[in-house]
Design an enzyme around this catalytic site. Structure first.
Site, short mmCIF file in Angstrom:
data_model
loop_
_atom_site.label_atom_id
_atom_site.label_comp_id
_atom_site.label_asym_id
_atom_site.label_seq_id
_atom_site.Cartn_x
_atom_site.Cartn_y
_atom_site.Cartn_z
N ASN A 120 -5.03 2.15 -1.36
CA ASN A 120 -5.50 0.77 -1.60
C ASN A 120 -6.30 0.67 -2.90
OD1 ASN A 120 -7.95 1.94 -0.92
ND2 ASN A 120 -8.69 0.09 0.10
N ARG B 125 3.24 -0.79 20.22
CA ARG B 125 4.47 -1.32 20.85
C ARG B 125 5.67 -0.59 20.28
NH1 ARG B 125 5.44 -7.46 18.47
NH2 ARG B 125 5.55 -6.84 16.29
N MET C 73 -10.65 -5.39 13.21
CA MET C 73 -10.46 -5.22 11.76
C MET C 73 -10.27 -6.55 11.05
SD MET C 73 -8.38 -1.65 11.29
CE MET C 73 -8.13 -1.95 9.58
N LYS D 112 0.80 -1.22 0.00
CA LYS D 112 0.00 0.00 0.00
C LYS D 112 0.84 1.28 0.00
CE LYS D 112 -4.09 -2.02 2.10
NZ LYS D 112 -5.04 -2.02 3.20
N ALA E 62 0.05 0.38 15.08
CA ALA E 62 0.49 1.58 14.37
C ALA E 62 1.08 1.20 13.01
CB ALA E 62 1.53 2.32 15.21
N TYR F 295 -11.08 -10.14 9.66
CA TYR F 295 -12.33 -10.79 9.22
C TYR F 295 -12.13 -12.28 8.95
CZ TYR F 295 -10.05 -9.50 4.86
OH TYR F 295 -9.12 -9.32 3.86
N LYS G 49 6.75 4.48 15.38
CA LYS G 49 5.81 4.38 14.25
C LYS G 49 4.57 5.23 14.54
CE LYS G 49 6.61 -0.13 12.12
NZ LYS G 49 5.99 -1.43 11.86
N GLY H 77 -14.23 -7.26 11.04
CA GLY H 77 -13.80 -6.43 9.92
C GLY H 77 -14.44 -6.74 8.58
#
Ligand code: NAP
Length: 259
Positions: A61, A128, A200, A40, A104, A202, A132, A223
């Site tokens: 995307n 974590r 998110m 992406k 992130a 699925y 980022k 998701g």
């Protein structure tokens, strides 16, 4: 029926060959493409025109060939999430003051412009890798805000409960919960009692994160609706026709149950 003479195919170029495959497919008259992880960020670099949020956040995307032959990079992930919430959690906008995003990575980065555009006051990123999250924050500061009160906060992984405190929506934007990637086992006690717990992921349709949310009396969503939403918006970008969200959701759920 959309009555469109077209095919939608999946391609899986190797990490090294992505640019060659992308350019080659569009030279061979491809009219549009959806791009998924891990490409992406690389795809927009091969495009010539950009939606505003892609210009700022650097990820796309959905790619479309315009009538002038330009390659337009857009992002429907965030708006797909919003479309899903609008359909499956109708009154969510009224209460969405604090939205906590866990993770992130690319997905977190992609949904922030659309969440800010709905007017969410606080977006808390629990990461974590704090660096980022800081980078996402820096980029998101360039986005147009709805009000001067909107802000992004960053919480370290060790301080998860602080991130969850009084959250109206908690989104799992990590890969934890994907098959073989362990479970995100969270106590949603610190969130608002009527919080939306948004997974998110699925596949699988039900993860520990989703299950805990439902068991703890929160409103849990997976998701699949975001998948349908981002796809519907990509379809609209290419064909100027708006597919029906619920029909798409029913079809894909029925398909997944048959697998
Ligand atoms: P990504 O760029 O690889 O980011 C994954 C994030 O998860 C990173 O922040 C990573 O942290 C974090 N993470 C992974 N394992 C962790 C662990 N054990 N502890 C703490 N943090 C951990 O992936 P992505 O593209 O953002 O995708 C994230 C999820 O969203 C995936 O499950 C994907 O399937 C889903 N997604 C769904 C849709 C939809 O339509 N429903 C669309 C897009 C994505 P580090 O940065 O520290 O590695």
């Amino acid at each position: 029926m959309a009555n469109i003479n077209a095919v939608y195919c999946a391609f899986e170029p190797s990490l090294e060959d992505f640019e060659t495959a992308f350019v080659g497919l569009f030279m061979a008259q491809l009219m549009g493409a959806n791009i998924t992880a891990p490409f992406k960020e690389r795809a927009p670099k091969l495009c010539t025109v950009y939606a505003d949020d892609v210009k700022i956040m650097g990820t796309a995307n959905t790619i479309s060939k315009t009538i002038d032959g330009e390659l337009l990079a857009t992002n429907t992930d965030g708006r797909g999430l919003i479309l899903d919430l609008d359909n499956r959690a109708q009154d969510w906008r009224e209460n969405a003051k604090k939205i906590t995003i866990i993770g992130a990575g690319g997905a977190a980065r992609n949904i922030i412009p659309a969440l800010l555009a709905t007017g969410a006051e606080t977006i808390n990123i629990v990461a974590r890798n704090i660096e980022k999250a800081k980078q996402i924050d820096q980029e998101a500061r360039k986005l147009p805000l709805i009000s001067p009160h909107q802000k992004i906060e960053i919480t370290s992984w060790d301080n998860l409960n602080h991130g969850l405190k009084d959250a109206n929506i908690v989104i799992n934007a990590t890969t934890i919960g994907l098959k073989g990637d362990g479970d995100l086992d969270i106590d949603f006690g610190p969130t608002k009692k009527d919080a939306i717990i948004y997974e998110m992921i699925y596949a699988p349709l039900v993860t520990k994160f989703y299950q805990n949310g439902a068991k703890q009396g929160r409103f849990a969503l997976n998701g699949i609706g975001m998948l349908v939403g981002q796809g519907a918006l990509a379809f609209e970008t290419w064909f100027n026709q708006k597919p029906d969200f619920q029909t798409g959701l029913d079809l894909i759920e029925a398909h997944i149950k048959c697998l």
